[in-house]
Write an enzyme that holds these catalytic residues in place. Sequence first.
Site, PDB file in Angstrom:
ATOM      1  N   HIS A 176       0.849  -1.199   0.000  1.00 37.43           N
ATOM      2  CA  HIS A 176       0.000   0.000   0.000  1.00 37.43           C
ATOM      3  C   HIS A 176       0.879   1.241   0.000  1.00 37.43           C
ATOM      4  O   HIS A 176       1.786   1.351   0.809  1.00 37.43           O
ATOM      5  CB  HIS A 176      -0.902   0.035   1.245  1.00 37.43           C
ATOM      6  CG  HIS A 176      -2.015  -0.977   1.205  1.00 37.43           C
ATOM      7  ND1 HIS A 176      -3.180  -0.824   1.915  1.00 37.43           N
ATOM      8  CD2 HIS A 176      -2.145  -2.137   0.527  1.00 37.43           C
ATOM      9  CE1 HIS A 176      -3.973  -1.858   1.688  1.00 37.43           C
ATOM     10  NE2 HIS A 176      -3.369  -2.674   0.851  1.00 37.43           N
ATOM     11  N   TYR A 209      -8.450   5.166   8.243  1.00 35.91           N
ATOM     12  CA  TYR A 209      -8.476   5.524   9.665  1.00 35.91           C
ATOM     13  C   TYR A 209      -9.559   6.597   9.811  1.00 35.91           C
ATOM     14  O   TYR A 209      -9.384   7.717   9.330  1.00 35.91           O
ATOM     15  CB  TYR A 209      -7.113   6.060  10.116  1.00 35.91           C
ATOM     16  CG  TYR A 209      -6.050   4.990  10.290  1.00 35.91           C
ATOM     17  CD1 TYR A 209      -5.411   4.434   9.195  1.00 35.91           C
ATOM     18  CD2 TYR A 209      -5.703   4.539  11.562  1.00 35.91           C
ATOM     19  CE1 TYR A 209      -4.439   3.448   9.356  1.00 35.91           C
ATOM     20  CE2 TYR A 209      -4.726   3.565  11.734  1.00 35.91           C
ATOM     21  CZ  TYR A 209      -4.104   3.016  10.632  1.00 35.91           C
ATOM     22  OH  TYR A 209      -3.141   2.042  10.802  1.00 35.91           O
ATOM     23  N   PRO A 238      -2.641   0.092  19.313  1.00 31.57           N
ATOM     24  CA  PRO A 238      -2.479  -0.401  17.943  1.00 31.57           C
ATOM     25  C   PRO A 238      -2.636   0.644  16.837  1.00 31.57           C
ATOM     26  O   PRO A 238      -2.384   0.333  15.673  1.00 31.57           O
ATOM     27  CB  PRO A 238      -3.579  -1.462  17.826  1.00 31.57           C
ATOM     28  CG  PRO A 238      -4.619  -1.046  18.805  1.00 31.57           C
ATOM     29  CD  PRO A 238      -3.888  -0.398  19.943  1.00 31.57           C
ATOM     30  N   LYS A 273       2.415  -0.198  15.045  1.00 30.54           N
ATOM     31  CA  LYS A 273       3.848  -0.222  15.335  1.00 30.54           C
ATOM     32  C   LYS A 273       4.336  -1.456  16.098  1.00 30.54           C
ATOM     33  O   LYS A 273       5.534  -1.751  16.102  1.00 30.54           O
ATOM     34  CB  LYS A 273       4.230   1.030  16.152  1.00 30.54           C
ATOM     35  CG  LYS A 273       4.282   2.290  15.330  1.00 30.54           C
ATOM     36  CD  LYS A 273       5.511   2.324  14.441  1.00 30.54           C
ATOM     37  CE  LYS A 273       5.311   3.180  13.227  1.00 30.54           C
ATOM     38  NZ  LYS A 273       4.976   2.463  11.997  1.00 30.54           N
ATOM     39  N   TYR A 286       4.674   6.379   9.895  1.00 28.72           N
ATOM     40  CA  TYR A 286       3.829   5.220   9.582  1.00 28.72           C
ATOM     41  C   TYR A 286       4.602   4.176   8.777  1.00 28.72           C
ATOM     42  O   TYR A 286       4.576   2.988   9.097  1.00 28.72           O
ATOM     43  CB  TYR A 286       2.568   5.661   8.842  1.00 28.72           C
ATOM     44  CG  TYR A 286       1.497   4.600   8.842  1.00 28.72           C
ATOM     45  CD1 TYR A 286       0.516   4.576   9.818  1.00 28.72           C
ATOM     46  CD2 TYR A 286       1.478   3.603   7.875  1.00 28.72           C
ATOM     47  CE1 TYR A 286      -0.462   3.586   9.850  1.00 28.72           C
ATOM     48  CE2 TYR A 286       0.517   2.604   7.894  1.00 28.72           C
ATOM     49  CZ  TYR A 286      -0.456   2.609   8.877  1.00 28.72           C
ATOM     50  OH  TYR A 286      -1.406   1.622   8.895  1.00 28.72           O
TER      51      TYR A 286
HETATM   52  C1  DHB Z   1      -4.113  -3.461  11.242  1.00 33.17           C
HETATM   53  C2  DHB Z   1      -3.841  -3.291  12.589  1.00 33.17           C
HETATM   54  C3  DHB Z   1      -3.459  -2.055  13.070  1.00 33.17           C
HETATM   55  O1  DHB Z   1      -3.208  -1.869  14.379  1.00 33.17           O
HETATM   56  C4  DHB Z   1      -3.353  -0.966  12.206  1.00 33.17           C
HETATM   57  O2  DHB Z   1      -3.007   0.246  12.708  1.00 33.17           O
HETATM   58  C5  DHB Z   1      -3.614  -1.137  10.862  1.00 33.17           C
HETATM   59  C6  DHB Z   1      -3.992  -2.393  10.387  1.00 33.17           C
HETATM   60  C7  DHB Z   1      -4.526  -4.799  10.736  1.00 33.17           C
HETATM   61  O3  DHB Z   1      -4.657  -5.715  11.546  1.00 33.17           O
HETATM   62  O4  DHB Z   1      -4.757  -4.949   9.532  1.00 33.17           O
END
Ligand code: DHB
Length: 390
Positions: free
Chosen positions: A72, A201, A292, A296, A384
């Site tokens: 991506h 997001y 999450p 990271k 990111y």
């Molecule tokens: C996923 C998990 C994450 O914590 C994140 O920020 C983006 C994607 C995932 O499990 O696809």
Amino acid sequence: MRTQVGIVGAGPAGLMLSHLLHLSGIESVVIESRTRESIEATIRAGVLEQSTVDLMTETGVGDRLRREGFVHHGIAIRFSGRSHRIDFQALTGGRAITVYAQHEVIKDLIRARLGAGATILFGARATGVDDVQSARPKVHFIRNGRDEDLSCDFVVGADGSYGVCRAGIPESAHQDYARIYPLGWFGILAKAPPSSNELIYNSHERGFVLVSTRSPQVQRMYFQCDPSESVESWSQDRIWAELQTRIAGGGFRLKEGEIFQKDIIPMRSFVCEPMQYGRLFLAGDAAHIVPPTGAKGLNLSIADIHVLARAISAYYASKATDLLDAYSTTALRRVWRAQHFSYWMTSMLHRFPDANAFDRKRQLAELELLISSRSAQTLLAQNYVGLPLG
Ligand code: DHB
């Protein structure tokens, strides 16, 4: 039993360390309390930074990732019913992320290790570490109901946040830093086509939503919930209705399908300093947890291991201890960068239970700043996709 490096935990950190040490001709034994089937089936994160992908590729465990992972080049930040693209390609000089589930990384590493004749003791539960201030530290473990010891030159605790290794550092020799968020993530896997070709997001008055993917047929989504909630109280219909309400705007709708997996993830930040005591080294979740939102956790574990593998290899090559002595300081620099980034993403995008109308307006102002400022977007994009491993 005796080896050079005793590794507790067959997660991404423990397995990657065993793999990198093997490439430097260093022997290790991995002790894992669960079965191979169970760790290969546990659903976890799914985003790999560019440098995690590069490390896997350069060390010969990236073939399936290259074939099956999804690269991506951006993400969408969505609020007030509109999506705004953060273009990683343009903002980071061509870096990207790859969506590839953590348990697939684990499968690839286990296959590589066992293929090279490694010893991974599945179903062996570590009970403690000893003599870590001596040149012969030990790991105690129970296997098939019997107590056993692994004697080594170094012990690496990669046994997660609830593992036993961290307790090998005496209370007086470490300090913990923690924050518990009054937030949880409700995660689902659904049999449905992708709703978007990049991750979304989404910030909404009712709470955060993340739209991710696993394959053209299976989608991973999360929505912010109360961490004390139970998965049973959310039916399929209720989940889809909540997701659609939070994501609505401009005619956009998520593509729905059968939900076949549900879980709730608590959100917290945690750091143990230092990450070393004598010949005991902590790596990954054993030393630090991030919420999450910045994706990271797994990448930080791999970054720890990159530093640690180099330090252990230097020791065996020339008995040099300077990199080992610097491990904690070196690793913690990246850990705190990731803590800040994860906190920033979390606070910018979630609805906090004690937030009032002022807080929401301030949050919207921050999101407006992000989408109108190239430098703010660059900051997000660089963090990111991940800073280089160095
Ligand atoms: C996923 C998990 C994450 O914590 C994140 O920020 C983006 C994607 C995932 O499990 O696809």
